[in-house]
Design a protein around this motif. Structure first.
Motif, PDB file in Angstrom:
ATOM      1  N   VAL B  66      -3.234   7.787 -17.081  1.00 48.39           N
ATOM      2  CA  VAL B  66      -2.281   6.702 -16.804  1.00 48.39           C
ATOM      3  C   VAL B  66      -2.987   5.541 -16.098  1.00 48.39           C
ATOM      4  O   VAL B  66      -2.826   4.373 -16.468  1.00 48.39           O
ATOM      5  N   ALA B  67      -3.814   5.872 -15.098  1.00 46.37           N
ATOM      6  CA  ALA B  67      -4.529   4.819 -14.373  1.00 46.37           C
ATOM      7  C   ALA B  67      -5.457   4.053 -15.300  1.00 46.37           C
ATOM      8  O   ALA B  67      -5.577   2.821 -15.203  1.00 46.37           O
ATOM      9  N   LEU B  70      -3.385   1.729 -17.393  1.00 45.80           N
ATOM     10  CA  LEU B  70      -2.897   0.682 -16.494  1.00 45.80           C
ATOM     11  C   LEU B  70      -4.005  -0.339 -16.200  1.00 45.80           C
ATOM     12  O   LEU B  70      -3.802  -1.552 -16.289  1.00 45.80           O
ATOM     13  N   GLY B  73      -4.674  -2.659 -18.970  1.00 47.36           N
ATOM     14  CA  GLY B  73      -3.728  -3.758 -19.021  1.00 47.36           C
ATOM     15  C   GLY B  73      -4.013  -4.804 -17.960  1.00 47.36           C
ATOM     16  O   GLY B  73      -3.923  -6.006 -18.208  1.00 47.36           O
ATOM     17  N   LEU B  74      -4.405  -4.338 -16.770  1.00 48.01           N
ATOM     18  CA  LEU B  74      -4.670  -5.276 -15.671  1.00 48.01           C
ATOM     19  C   LEU B  74      -5.831  -6.215 -15.973  1.00 48.01           C
ATOM     20  O   LEU B  74      -5.926  -7.305 -15.414  1.00 48.01           O
ATOM     21  N   VAL B  89      -6.545  -0.878  -6.984  1.00 45.30           N
ATOM     22  CA  VAL B  89      -5.986   0.320  -7.609  1.00 45.30           C
ATOM     23  C   VAL B  89      -6.639   1.584  -7.050  1.00 45.30           C
ATOM     24  O   VAL B  89      -5.957   2.552  -6.687  1.00 45.30           O
TER      25      VAL B  89
END
Lengths: 255, 261
Positions: B66-67, B70, B73-74, B89
């Motif tokens: 998931v990270a 994520l 996307g960041l 993060v």
């Protein structure tokens, strides 16, 4: 679409990032064996238009038609491979095609682009001019019908530039490919191009080089002196620009 | 040979085999900090795993995947540079993980084991899942190799040539997350990045093709696992750090071979 010679057509292409319109109303049409050059100042949307035509980016409005199954050879503006990635010219060429490519095929395209000596050199050790020739060879390895070249002479010295443009000419001749080229070099563009599209966030003017070079917007963009050394033919123009580059048409009630 | 050393060796060798080629891609794609940030989120996975009652390895894999997505996307956010976002993060996840770990009354999590690795305590069950994951990762890597390499060299060029670059990026991050979850067991959260980038960097000096670099990196990792475990056994040194020091020794040796400016 019309005949078999038609390769790609972009119609009414507009690209906006939020409210910021970087390109509008762009039409480009490339036929087999034809060289079409995109010129214009930095930020004019040349690379954006190329990316739209390659399908790397969707236009906000407008359409791009490609001949079904069109094989495209692309030469990007920049290539920097991390020094930590060990890769020879041969291996780099082979990456461009999913199937196994023979050494012979690699040698043939390098021969064609005049870089046969560096087949086994590491990519990071070759010169700017050699890199452009290798990129061109990788594009040719795909047996393209259309070549898309984004500033093909970047990082090449003056004599090397002339050589490269001659090479592109001869490839067009021998292979009968269509070519879309982004270029800054107006003299070369005028001498060796069939069709010029002058961009400044919209299509300023388009046509045969001799027409474009007399166009008032072209003169405004590149200066009187440049234009007069290039021009041989005058034609009418239908609009003028504000200082920000936007178009004053008949419905404009200012300026 | 004692049983626990054999298990440690088997687990360590498997992890080294996947960390080598994956680490090569991390180095080529300049994602060393990305790998570091991912491994920091692993502690959150351990804590969440205990909280909802699943195996820590499962929790870690899920949270890290998931990270990874994520963070992918960041990367598109303007206004803050990627290294800043990665730092945020990583440390936010680490802090959150520590808080959750402290609220668990029923279990006491051995933080040191997760932060610095506890390879000497892996059981046969761990060895089996590590090898299963290793075989899977190697198979996926071999299948994606051409596209992944092409996208690494130049993403636009690869896309025009028909490589699905987005898919490659996502798959790479998912596989990387899996490798982080695996490596954590061997060297611990704080040293995962070392296991990824040091063997690959050490392999650079002797490599002329991407493939040799990937295989050599795996080989260096395997040797370092062997040497590290041996010295750990012989001189009673902590196993994870010993392995990292051994890879570093090979890297230093390779500096003699690398050209100088």
């Amino acid at each position: 679409m019309a005949d078999d010679n038609q390769l790609i057509t972009a119609q009414g292409v507009e690209v906006a990032f939020g409210d910021n319109v970087v390109l509008s109303g762009a039409n480009v049409n490339v036929r087999k064996g034809e060289i079409v050059t995109l010129i214009g100042p930095n930020g004019a949307g040349k690379t954006t238009l190329v990316r739209v035509m390659l399908g790397l980016m969707k236009p906000t409005t407008g359409t791009v038609w490609r001949k079904p199954g069109l094989r495209v050879g692309y030469m990007p503006q920049r290539l920097s491979i991390d020094p930590a990635l060990p890769i020879t010219v041969k291996r780099f060429l082979r990456l461009g095609v999913p199937e196994k490519v023979t050494t012979n095929a690699c040698m043939q395209v390098l021969e064609e682009t005049g870089a046969i000596d560096i087949l086994n050199n590491p990519m990071q050790s070759i010169s700017g001019g050699e890199l452009q020739r290798v990129l061109l060879a990788r594009a040719l390895l795909r047996q393209p019908e259309l070549l898309v070249l984004d500033e093909p002479v970047q990082g090449v010295d003056i004599t090397g530039q002339a050589d490269l443009y001659r090479l592109i000419q001869s490839i067009r001749q021998n292979r009968q490919v269509g070519v879309v080229m982004v270029s800054h070099d107006l003299h070369v563009v005028m001498a060796q191009t069939d069709h010029v599209v002058c961009l400044n966030q919209h299509v300023c003017c388009a046509g045969h080089p001799s027409q474009v070079s007399r166009h008032p917007e072209f003169v405004a963009l590149f200066g009187d002196e440049v234009a007069s050394t290039l021009a041989v033919y005058a034609h009418d123009h239908d609009h003028q620009h504000g200082l920000d580059g936007h178009v004053h048409g008949e419905h404009c009630d200012h300026g | 040979m004692d049983d626990f050393i054999l298990r440690a060796l088997l687990a360590g060798v498997a992890v080294a085999i996947v960390a080598g080629p994956l680490g090569a891609f991390v180095v080529w794609r300049r994602m060393a900090y990305f790998g570091g940030a991912l491994s920091h989120t692993a502690l959150l996975g351990v804590a969440l795993g205990f909280l909802i009652g699943v195996e820590p390895a499962v929790g870690v894999t899920l949270v890290v995947v998931v990270a990874a997505v994520l963070l992918g996307g960041l990367q598109n956010i303007r206004g803050l540079s990627l290294d800043t976002l990665l730092g945020i993060v990583a440390h936010a996840a680490l802090a959150l993980g520590l808080i959750i770990a402290s609220t668990l009354d029923s279990v006491r999590i051995d933080l040191m084991a997760y932060l610095f690795g506890d390879i000497l305590s892996v059981g046969w069950g761990d060895v089996i899942w590590i090898w299963g994951a290793t075989v899977l990762i190697v198979a996926v890597l071999m299948k994606l190799w051409h596209g992944l390499l092409n996208a690494t060299v130049h993403s636009d060029l690869a896309a025009v040539e028909g490589t699905n670059v987005r898919q490659m990026d996502v798959m790479f991050m998912v596989v990387l997350a899996l490798v982080v979850a695996l490596s954590m067991q061997v060297v611990g959260i704080l040293l995962v990045t070392a296991l990824l980038i040091i063997p690959a960097s050490g392999a650079r000096a002797w490599s002329k093709t991407p493939e040799t670099m990937a295989v050599l990196a795996a080989g260096i990792g395997v040797i370092a696992v062997g040497a590290g475990l041996w010295s750990s056994y012989q001189y009673d040194m902590p196993a994870g750090p010993s392995i990292v020091v051994c890879t570093t020794a090979v890297f230093v040796l390779s500096l003699l071979k690398l050209p100088r400016v």
